[in-house]
Write a protein that holds these residues in place. Structure first.
Motif, PDB file in Angstrom:
ATOM      1  N   PRO A  67      90.154  86.401  52.691  1.00 14.26           N
ATOM      2  CA  PRO A  67      90.623  85.349  51.783  1.00 14.26           C
ATOM      3  C   PRO A  67      90.479  83.956  52.389  1.00 14.26           C
ATOM      4  O   PRO A  67      90.523  83.768  53.604  1.00 14.26           O
ATOM      5  CB  PRO A  67      92.087  85.703  51.574  1.00 14.26           C
ATOM      6  CG  PRO A  67      92.494  86.400  52.845  1.00 14.26           C
ATOM      7  CD  PRO A  67      91.270  87.141  53.307  1.00 14.26           C
ATOM      8  N   GLN A  68      90.297  82.979  51.510  1.00 18.74           N
ATOM      9  CA  GLN A  68      90.283  81.574  51.886  1.00 18.74           C
ATOM     10  C   GLN A  68      91.133  80.805  50.885  1.00 18.74           C
ATOM     11  O   GLN A  68      91.157  81.129  49.696  1.00 18.74           O
ATOM     12  CB  GLN A  68      88.869  81.002  51.869  1.00 18.74           C
ATOM     13  CG  GLN A  68      87.864  81.721  52.730  1.00 18.74           C
ATOM     14  CD  GLN A  68      86.500  81.064  52.652  1.00 18.74           C
ATOM     15  OE1 GLN A  68      86.357  79.852  52.796  1.00 18.74           O
ATOM     16  NE2 GLN A  68      85.466  81.870  52.404  1.00 18.74           N
ATOM     17  N   VAL A  69      91.794  79.765  51.364  1.00 22.18           N
ATOM     18  CA  VAL A  69      92.519  78.866  50.477  1.00 22.18           C
ATOM     19  C   VAL A  69      91.560  77.792  49.993  1.00 22.18           C
ATOM     20  O   VAL A  69      90.851  77.173  50.789  1.00 22.18           O
ATOM     21  CB  VAL A  69      93.723  78.222  51.191  1.00 22.18           C
ATOM     22  CG1 VAL A  69      94.380  77.180  50.295  1.00 22.18           C
ATOM     23  CG2 VAL A  69      94.729  79.287  51.596  1.00 22.18           C
ATOM     24  N   VAL A  70      91.511  77.598  48.700  1.00 24.41           N
ATOM     25  CA  VAL A  70      90.698  76.544  48.104  1.00 24.41           C
ATOM     26  C   VAL A  70      91.632  75.378  47.786  1.00 24.41           C
ATOM     27  O   VAL A  70      92.517  75.505  46.938  1.00 24.41           O
ATOM     28  CB  VAL A  70      90.000  77.042  46.831  1.00 24.41           C
ATOM     29  CG1 VAL A  70      89.258  75.903  46.142  1.00 24.41           C
ATOM     30  CG2 VAL A  70      89.054  78.188  47.163  1.00 24.41           C
ATOM     31  N   ALA A  71      91.441  74.272  48.471  1.00 24.55           N
ATOM     32  CA  ALA A  71      92.317  73.113  48.286  1.00 24.55           C
ATOM     33  C   ALA A  71      91.463  71.851  48.272  1.00 24.55           C
ATOM     34  O   ALA A  71      90.956  71.413  49.295  1.00 24.55           O
ATOM     35  CB  ALA A  71      93.361  73.026  49.404  1.00 24.55           C
ATOM     36  N   GLY A  72      91.255  71.309  47.080  1.00 22.72           N
ATOM     37  CA  GLY A  72      90.486  70.078  46.955  1.00 22.72           C
ATOM     38  C   GLY A  72      88.993  70.253  47.134  1.00 22.72           C
ATOM     39  O   GLY A  72      88.301  69.291  47.467  1.00 22.72           O
ATOM     40  N   TRP A  73      88.464  71.472  46.896  1.00 22.29           N
ATOM     41  CA  TRP A  73      87.014  71.656  46.968  1.00 22.29           C
ATOM     42  C   TRP A  73      86.362  70.975  45.768  1.00 22.29           C
ATOM     43  O   TRP A  73      86.934  70.869  44.687  1.00 22.29           O
ATOM     44  CB  TRP A  73      86.655  73.134  46.946  1.00 22.29           C
ATOM     45  CG  TRP A  73      87.015  73.871  48.206  1.00 22.29           C
ATOM     46  CD1 TRP A  73      87.936  73.518  49.153  1.00 22.29           C
ATOM     47  CD2 TRP A  73      86.468  75.133  48.624  1.00 22.29           C
ATOM     48  NE1 TRP A  73      87.989  74.467  50.150  1.00 22.29           N
ATOM     49  CE2 TRP A  73      87.101  75.465  49.847  1.00 22.29           C
ATOM     50  CE3 TRP A  73      85.527  75.998  48.091  1.00 22.29           C
ATOM     51  CZ2 TRP A  73      86.799  76.638  50.535  1.00 22.29           C
ATOM     52  CZ3 TRP A  73      85.227  77.169  48.775  1.00 22.29           C
ATOM     53  CH2 TRP A  73      85.859  77.482  49.991  1.00 22.29           C
ATOM     54  N   TYR A  74      85.136  70.508  45.970  1.00 25.61           N
ATOM     55  CA  TYR A  74      84.383  69.884  44.886  1.00 25.61           C
ATOM     56  C   TYR A  74      83.868  70.927  43.900  1.00 25.61           C
ATOM     57  O   TYR A  74      83.587  72.071  44.266  1.00 25.61           O
ATOM     58  CB  TYR A  74      83.157  69.141  45.423  1.00 25.61           C
ATOM     59  CG  TYR A  74      83.418  67.758  45.969  1.00 25.61           C
ATOM     60  CD1 TYR A  74      84.391  66.914  45.434  1.00 25.61           C
ATOM     61  CD2 TYR A  74      82.634  67.267  47.010  1.00 25.61           C
ATOM     62  CE1 TYR A  74      84.599  65.649  45.945  1.00 25.61           C
ATOM     63  CE2 TYR A  74      82.826  65.991  47.525  1.00 25.61           C
ATOM     64  CZ  TYR A  74      83.808  65.185  46.990  1.00 25.61           C
ATOM     65  OH  TYR A  74      83.989  63.927  47.498  1.00 25.61           O
ATOM     66  N   GLY A  75      83.707  70.489  42.658  1.00 28.00           N
ATOM     67  CA  GLY A  75      83.042  71.309  41.665  1.00 28.00           C
ATOM     68  C   GLY A  75      82.535  70.461  40.522  1.00 28.00           C
ATOM     69  O   GLY A  75      83.287  69.686  39.940  1.00 28.00           O
ATOM     70  N   GLN A  76      81.256  70.566  40.252  1.00 25.75           N
ATOM     71  CA  GLN A  76      80.671  69.903  39.103  1.00 25.75           C
ATOM     72  C   GLN A  76      80.497  70.933  37.986  1.00 25.75           C
ATOM     73  O   GLN A  76      80.119  72.070  38.250  1.00 25.75           O
ATOM     74  CB  GLN A  76      79.314  69.293  39.446  1.00 25.75           C
ATOM     75  CG  GLN A  76      79.380  68.204  40.503  1.00 25.75           C
ATOM     76  CD  GLN A  76      79.614  68.777  41.894  1.00 25.75           C
ATOM     77  OE1 GLN A  76      80.691  68.617  42.453  1.00 25.75           O
ATOM     78  NE2 GLN A  76      78.632  69.450  42.458  1.00 25.75           N
ATOM     79  N   ARG A  77      80.768  70.520  36.778  1.00 24.94           N
ATOM     80  CA  ARG A  77      80.586  71.433  35.659  1.00 24.94           C
ATOM     81  C   ARG A  77      79.577  70.856  34.689  1.00 24.94           C
ATOM     82  O   ARG A  77      79.359  69.640  34.626  1.00 24.94           O
ATOM     83  CB  ARG A  77      81.905  71.715  34.944  1.00 24.94           C
ATOM     84  CG  ARG A  77      82.429  70.557  34.115  1.00 24.94           C
ATOM     85  CD  ARG A  77      83.724  70.944  33.442  1.00 24.94           C
ATOM     86  NE  ARG A  77      84.216  69.906  32.528  1.00 24.94           N
ATOM     87  CZ  ARG A  77      84.404  70.091  31.225  1.00 24.94           C
ATOM     88  NH1 ARG A  77      84.137  71.261  30.677  1.00 24.94           N
ATOM     89  NH2 ARG A  77      84.856  69.115  30.469  1.00 24.94           N
TER      90      ARG A  77
END
Length: 337
Positions: free
Chosen positions: A154-164
């Protein structure tokens, strides 16, 4: 312009839709400071065909893992298909995405929140074979929070970028294109995004996009010039793009595109979207990132490379989507002297 776009997928029972109608979303997910892992996930519905299909792609340092799934649209609940679930919590602002157990070993449960306004446009192109493409289109930068795991780690996702990317309408891009670019360079206070299509003689067929600022400013892009370096396999390695906006600023942005993967053939690009499949269909494969597969060898050269950018000494990161035609009549021509 955002308010002109219905963010939710159209209801499956919507009457009067053209036979080739589609409604699609694509999200990417990555750290703000590293080009691995890179995650892309997308889904499209085709109500007149009673079809839904989607994909997920995971790129690591050594391989690209792909799943493609589909079903009868009437056999779904409109909020899930295959291992993917989604919901629009607040249109144009917040989506929830979850990918359940599947052969790639990638799973996630994340919330995407907009960090910039969306660029919205209507794309109309007459194709070489006389058919027309007309569809609504938007893209928008956001940040993710939640959890992600790869092979059970597992990894914590905190403030990762994402373009949609959201698109809806009728799209059949067939023949005549030389260079395609969908460019999403993410910097701390802005996202520089555009769609550029050139013909095989280097003439411009389409340019749409904007610099989307986190303070809400939306500055339309009026010109793009480029000097890109491709290897013999048609893979982008590096390059420079000059972006000019309506308000006047000119952005000279270099990129390092040496990371591997994000070959969109793994997501069904190359003419497979919208094809009828049996209920609960799923495919899985792996591309080794050792040169054994490339934009030249697959059924689509489209690639969504996670690239490192630099603008005026400021680091950035994001998706540099590109495709070169494999026609022997085409040679890439830089437009930036």
């Amino acid at each position: 312009m955002e308010n002109q776009f219905r963010d939710e997928l159209v209801p499956a029972e919507t009457p009067g839709l053209p036979e080739r109608f589609f409604d699609r979303f694509v999200f990417n997910l990555h750290r703000t400071d590293a080009v691995v892992p890179s995650v892309l996930v997308g889904l499209g519905i085709y109500p007149p065909k009673d079809t839904v299909d989607g994909f997920a792609i995971l790129c690591t340092e050594t391989e690209q893992r792909n799943i493609r799934f589909g079903s009868l649209l009437s056999a779904t609940d409109g909020r899930s298909a295959g291992p993917l679930r989604w919901s629009v919590l607040e249109p144009m602002k917040t989506w929830h995405l979850a990918l359940g157990p599947n052969p790639t070993g990638l799973e996630f449960d994340v919330t995407w929140r907009a960090r910039t306004p969306a660029w919205f446009g209507e794309v109309a192109v007459t194709n070489q074979d006389g058919t027309s493409s007309s569809f609504e289109h938007l893209f928008q930068s956001g940040l993710y929070d939640g959890t992600l795991s790869i092979d059970g780690v597992p990894q914590v996702v905190a403030g990762w970028y994402g373009q949609r990317d959201r698109s809806r309408g009728v799209r059949t891009m067939s023949g005549g294109q030389g260079l395609h670019i969908w460019y999403q360079a993410q910097f701390a206070d802005r996202s520089i995004g555009f769609l550029l299509v050139e013909n095989r003689e280097g003439g411009r067929l389409l340019l749409e996009g904007a610099v989307m600022h986190t303070d809400g400013e939306l500055d339309t892009i009026v010109d793009v010039r480029h000097d890109l370096s491709f290897d013999d396999s048609l893979d982008l390695r590096s390059g420079t793009v000059e972006v000019t906006t309506k308000a006047g600023p000119v952005y000279l942005i270099s990129c390092d595109a040496s990371a591997g993967g994000a070959l969109m053939a793994g997501g069904g690009y190359g003419g497979h979207h919208g094809r009828a499949v049996e209920r609960d269909h799923l495919e899985y494969d792996v591309y080794r990132l050792d040169g054994s597969v490339s934009p030249r060898t697959l059924d689509s050269s489209l690639t969504d490379k996670l690239a490192a950018f630099s603008w005026n000494g400021t680091p950035g990161i994001g998706i540099f989507e590109f495709a070169l035609t494999r026609s022997p009549s085409y040679t890439y021509r830089p437009t930036l002297a």
